[in-house]
Design an enzyme around this catalytic site. Structure first.
Site, PDB file in Angstrom:
ATOM      1  N   ASP A 169     -35.463 -72.781   1.766  1.00 15.72           N
ATOM      2  CA  ASP A 169     -36.329 -72.264   2.757  1.00 15.72           C
ATOM      3  C   ASP A 169     -35.444 -71.957   3.934  1.00 15.72           C
ATOM      4  O   ASP A 169     -34.314 -72.710   3.697  1.00 15.72           O
ATOM      5  CB  ASP A 169     -37.756 -73.367   3.127  1.00 15.72           C
ATOM      6  CG  ASP A 169     -38.621 -72.855   2.441  1.00 15.72           C
ATOM      7  OD1 ASP A 169     -39.105 -71.857   1.503  1.00 15.72           O
ATOM      8  OD2 ASP A 169     -40.142 -73.262   2.540  1.00 15.72           O
ATOM      9  N   LYS A 215     -38.241 -67.470   4.656  1.00 17.00           N
ATOM     10  CA  LYS A 215     -39.907 -66.434   4.840  1.00 17.00           C
ATOM     11  C   LYS A 215     -39.910 -67.172   6.293  1.00 17.00           C
ATOM     12  O   LYS A 215     -39.806 -67.877   6.624  1.00 17.00           O
ATOM     13  CB  LYS A 215     -40.799 -66.753   4.163  1.00 17.00           C
ATOM     14  CG  LYS A 215     -41.483 -66.795   2.987  1.00 17.00           C
ATOM     15  CD  LYS A 215     -43.154 -67.250   2.449  1.00 17.00           C
ATOM     16  CE  LYS A 215     -43.211 -67.243   1.219  1.00 17.00           C
ATOM     17  NZ  LYS A 215     -42.532 -66.813   0.184  1.00 17.00           N
ATOM     18  N   MET A 259     -46.758 -73.129  13.461  1.00 17.28           N
ATOM     19  CA  MET A 259     -46.730 -71.453  13.051  1.00 17.28           C
ATOM     20  C   MET A 259     -47.349 -70.825  13.951  1.00 17.28           C
ATOM     21  O   MET A 259     -48.490 -70.023  14.112  1.00 17.28           O
ATOM     22  CB  MET A 259     -47.641 -71.042  11.997  1.00 17.28           C
ATOM     23  CG  MET A 259     -46.796 -71.583  10.944  1.00 17.28           C
ATOM     24  SD  MET A 259     -47.265 -71.013   9.385  1.00 17.28           S
ATOM     25  CE  MET A 259     -48.370 -72.485   9.113  1.00 17.28           C
TER      26      MET A 259
END
Ligand code: SAH
Length: 275
Positions: free
Chosen positions: A41, A64, A178
């Site tokens: 990632d 991502k 997030m």
């Protein structure tokens, strides 16, 4: 096809920790030394990839970045994992923080089971724990909080009004992943739901990396002090009485830098090849 008959591949679903490469577990380090393929990632330190992955291994970047558009689709990631494992390879699927927290590990587990591929899950230090430690905020400090919740508010509709009331009234420490782009609204919602005046907020940028910054204040002062800020990714938010302990127990000064520790996704996207 006949490759299915021969395979004895295996997939290690591994957490790389939140940033500081030394927060990698020994177990993951050993697997990186043995891996044929590492599928990583974006939120994995390049130091880990450069220093611990054996030189023969193939390293694939499948970054991502929530909200920023560019990313490798999960279906492509699933295919890569399965294809390499069916070729008999030892695949390490490396994720930032811990494997199970706000990740797509379920999709990956499903395809592994469907394809009868052996796997192991190796935990990592999740961002909440890394950020709390490196900001000097004990998440369930005695007399401050008896529980901690890991949450996200990256989509406006994730939390409804009853939940806001609960979040505003609980004494649990709240950690939002997030959610830095929606932070102003998050604070507004908690104030509208009458969060207590002894609750503080810490916004922790690039926690555990040399570029870490912590911005903290009373929740009611946030709009004035830090409203309309845009934070460097990744950023984590901690809210609760425990946050006040940061001033007393912080042991790292802010870097005052707004450079990126992790590669932006645009760069890592075209690195979906041998690195
Ligand atoms: N599996 C990861 C979380 C992935 S979701 C884990 O266990 O930590 C990505 C979010 O994690 C980011 O948007 C941010 O909120 C948080 N995050 C990850 N690494 C971070 C870091 N070094 N500093 C601050 N927040 C981080």
């Amino acid at each position: 096809m006949n490759k299915i008959k021969q395979h004895k591949g295996k997939v290690i679903l591994a957490g790389a920790g939140p940033g500081d490469p030394e927060l990698l577990t020994l177990k993951v380090m050993r697997y990186l030394q043995k891996a044929d393929v590492v599928i990583t990632d974006r939120l994995v330190s390049t130091v880990i990839l450069d220093e611990f992955v054996n030189k023969e291994a193939q390293v694939l970047h499948v970054g991502k970045q929530c909200r920023k558009g560019a990313s490798t689709p999960q279906s492509t990631i699933n295919e890569l994992i399965v294809d390499y494992a069916l070729q008999g390879k030892l695949v390490v699927r490396l994720k930032g923080g811990d494997v199970s927290i706000f990740s797509n590990v379920l999709d990956e587990l499903q395809v592994l089971v469907e394809n009868k591929i052996d796997y192991e899950i190796v935990p990592g230090v999740t961002a909440a724990l890394g950020a709390a430690a490196y900001a000097g905020i004990p998440l369930t400090a005695r007399d401050h909080s008896t529980a901690v919740r890991f949450l996200t508010y990256y989509k406006m509709d994730v939390i409804d009004d009853n939940v806001w009331k609960d979040l505003a009234s609980t004494n649990d420490t709240l950690v939002f992943y997030m959610s830095s782009d929606t932070n102003d609204l998050l604070v507004k919602k908690l104030i509208e739901s009458k969060i207590a005046t002894d609750k503080h907020i810490a916004v922790i940028e690039q926690a555990t990396t040399p570029l870490q910054n912590v911005y903290s204040c009373n929740v009611y002062e946030y709009a004035e002090k830090f409203g309309n800020s845009s934070y460097v990714s990744p950023t984590l938010i901690i809210i609760g009485k425990v946050v006040v302990l940061h001033q007393q127990f912080k042991w790292i000064e802010n870097s005052n830098s707004n450079e990126n520790y992790f590669q932006p996704v645009a760069k890592s996207k075209d690195a979906l090849s041998r690195a």
